[in-house]
Design an enzyme around this catalytic site. Structure first.
Site, PDB file in Angstrom:
ATOM      1  N   GLY A   1       6.497  -9.313  -1.640  1.00  0.00           N
ATOM      2  CA  GLY A   1       8.158  -8.756  -1.668  1.00  0.00           C
ATOM      3  C   GLY A   1       8.557  -7.377  -2.105  1.00  0.00           C
ATOM      4  O   GLY A   1       7.186  -6.105  -1.803  1.00  0.00           O
ATOM      5  N   MET A  17      10.277  -3.523  -3.814  1.00  0.00           N
ATOM      6  CA  MET A  17       9.931  -3.197  -5.479  1.00  0.00           C
ATOM      7  C   MET A  17      11.592  -3.859  -5.937  1.00  0.00           C
ATOM      8  O   MET A  17      12.964  -4.134  -5.034  1.00  0.00           O
ATOM      9  CB  MET A  17      10.761  -1.845  -5.171  1.00  0.00           C
ATOM     10  CG  MET A  17       9.410  -0.651  -4.596  1.00  0.00           C
ATOM     11  SD  MET A  17       9.494   1.013  -4.672  1.00  0.00           S
ATOM     12  CE  MET A  17       8.709   0.601  -6.192  1.00  0.00           C
ATOM     13  N   LYS A  34       8.680  -8.859  -9.065  1.00  0.00           N
ATOM     14  CA  LYS A  34       7.155  -9.649  -8.551  1.00  0.00           C
ATOM     15  C   LYS A  34       5.912  -9.894  -9.736  1.00  0.00           C
ATOM     16  O   LYS A  34       5.954 -10.971  -9.817  1.00  0.00           O
ATOM     17  CB  LYS A  34       6.318  -9.007  -7.197  1.00  0.00           C
ATOM     18  CG  LYS A  34       7.019  -8.345  -6.589  1.00  0.00           C
ATOM     19  CD  LYS A  34       5.945  -8.090  -5.342  1.00  0.00           C
ATOM     20  CE  LYS A  34       5.974  -6.183  -5.507  1.00  0.00           C
ATOM     21  NZ  LYS A  34       7.027  -5.835  -5.505  1.00  0.00           N
ATOM     22  N   THR A  35       6.720  -8.776 -10.812  1.00  0.00           N
ATOM     23  CA  THR A  35       5.796  -8.719 -11.866  1.00  0.00           C
ATOM     24  C   THR A  35       5.891  -9.353 -13.111  1.00  0.00           C
ATOM     25  O   THR A  35       5.529 -10.386 -13.136  1.00  0.00           O
ATOM     26  CB  THR A  35       5.578  -7.444 -12.656  1.00  0.00           C
ATOM     27  OG1 THR A  35       4.643  -6.301 -11.658  1.00  0.00           O
ATOM     28  CG2 THR A  35       4.600  -7.026 -13.546  1.00  0.00           C
ATOM     29  N   ASP A  92      -2.347  -7.900 -10.005  1.00  0.00           N
ATOM     30  CA  ASP A  92      -1.129  -7.211 -10.026  1.00  0.00           C
ATOM     31  C   ASP A  92      -0.900  -6.238  -8.663  1.00  0.00           C
ATOM     32  O   ASP A  92      -2.019  -5.415  -9.264  1.00  0.00           O
ATOM     33  CB  ASP A  92      -0.497  -7.307 -11.447  1.00  0.00           C
ATOM     34  CG  ASP A  92       1.022  -7.019 -11.242  1.00  0.00           C
ATOM     35  OD1 ASP A  92       2.247  -7.591 -10.213  1.00  0.00           O
ATOM     36  OD2 ASP A  92       1.390  -6.644 -11.804  1.00  0.00           O
ATOM     37  N   GLU A  93      -0.095  -5.656  -8.121  1.00  0.00           N
ATOM     38  CA  GLU A  93      -0.053  -4.196  -8.256  1.00  0.00           C
ATOM     39  C   GLU A  93      -1.160  -4.727  -6.624  1.00  0.00           C
ATOM     40  O   GLU A  93      -1.710  -3.821  -6.888  1.00  0.00           O
ATOM     41  CB  GLU A  93       0.182  -3.197  -8.768  1.00  0.00           C
ATOM     42  CG  GLU A  93       1.245  -3.357  -9.728  1.00  0.00           C
ATOM     43  CD  GLU A  93       1.809  -2.678  -8.951  1.00  0.00           C
ATOM     44  OE1 GLU A  93       2.480  -3.116  -8.091  1.00  0.00           O
ATOM     45  OE2 GLU A  93       3.410  -2.577  -9.751  1.00  0.00           O
ATOM     46  N   VAL A  94      -1.064  -5.601  -5.723  1.00  0.00           N
ATOM     47  CA  VAL A  94      -2.732  -5.625  -4.835  1.00  0.00           C
ATOM     48  C   VAL A  94      -2.632  -4.198  -4.016  1.00  0.00           C
ATOM     49  O   VAL A  94      -3.258  -4.558  -3.888  1.00  0.00           O
ATOM     50  CB  VAL A  94      -2.672  -7.585  -4.639  1.00  0.00           C
ATOM     51  CG1 VAL A  94      -1.874  -7.392  -3.408  1.00  0.00           C
ATOM     52  CG2 VAL A  94      -4.077  -7.306  -4.106  1.00  0.00           C
ATOM     53  N   CYS A 118      18.416  -2.150   2.479  1.00  0.00           N
ATOM     54  CA  CYS A 118      18.493  -2.816   3.601  1.00  0.00           C
ATOM     55  C   CYS A 118      17.671  -2.286   4.939  1.00  0.00           C
ATOM     56  O   CYS A 118      17.863  -1.337   4.674  1.00  0.00           O
ATOM     57  CB  CYS A 118      19.235  -3.772   3.975  1.00  0.00           C
ATOM     58  SG  CYS A 118      21.037  -3.247   5.117  1.00  0.00           S
TER      59      CYS A 118
HETATM   60 ZN   LIG Z   1      22.654  -2.184   3.395  1.00  0.00          ZN
END
Ligand SMILES: [Zn+2]
Length: 210
Positions: A11, A13, A17-18, A94-96, A194
């Site tokens: 996903g 930042m 994820k971590t 992590d951080e692949v 976005c």
């Molecule tokens: Zn936006």
């Protein structure tokens, strides 16, 4: 031997994820009684040495390997298994996206699965240009089941809608398209944005690329 199973957490930042990876590892350790080797690339300096860490301060010990030498993952696993006198069940990375070249970390994960390890990776899917970052998205092709693919979302810093692109700013200004993928000086910050609010001066118009 049965091939291992791959879970990919990916996903933008600030999509945790971590944190999701840490929670998953804790559950598997505490309730699943799994032995898990946690690995991160040395190029990821943001979370400090020897730990993976989310933005809310949740952290977990991890072995660091050079991000440009994925094969060292095997060295860490062998060394620690020897030290502990038992094999790991799961390898968590992590951080692949920071591992390079992408093909060799892809092959590393494939080999870990072939050897029977389950693997969980977490990584950034897109870079500040909105283009694939490292191997993250390609690894999804090694998953057996759609339920093993976890797509996390952030909220746009500007409008609050779903924000799936990293907005990179240097000294408060959007960096141009032709900037390097990794930081090159200046006061660098990131926001989730976005597709409507994402700014990328100098982006080629794909409709006119021939
Ligand atoms: Zn936006």
């Amino acid at each position: 031997m049965k091939r291992g199973k791959l879970v990919v957490i990916y996903g933008n930042m600030f999509s945790n994820k971590t944190g999701t990876l840490i929670n998953e590892i804790e559950t598997l350790r505490n309730y699943g009684k799994k032995r898990i080797c946690v690995i991160k690339p040395k190029t990821d300096t943001r979370s400090g040495t020897g730990f993976i860490k989310n933005s809310k301060g949740l952290q977990m010990e991890a072995f660091e390997v050079p991000g440009n030498t994925p094969s060292e993952i095997f060295d860490v696993i062998r060394r620690e298994e020897l030290k502990q006198g038992s094999d790991f069940n799961i390898i968590a990375i992590d951080e692949v996206q920071f591992f390079t070249p992408p093909l060799s970390i892809f092959q590393t994960v494939k080999e870990l699965l072939r050897k029977g390890y389950d693997v969980i990776v977490a990584g950034l899917s897109l870079d500040f240009k909105g283009e694939p970052f490292g191997v993250t998205l390609q690894l999804i092709g090694l998953c057996d089941d759609v339920r093993d693919v976890i797509n996390l979302h952030s909220r746009c810093h500007e409008c609050g809608e779903q924000g799936d692109l990293p907005q990179r700013l240097v000294d408060g200004n959007p960096v141009p398209y032709n900037s390097d993928q990794l930081k090159v000086g200046g006061e660098e910050t990131y926001q989730a944005r976005c597709y409507k609010c994402h700014e990328l001066p100098g982006k080629p118009d794909i409709e006119h690329v021939s």
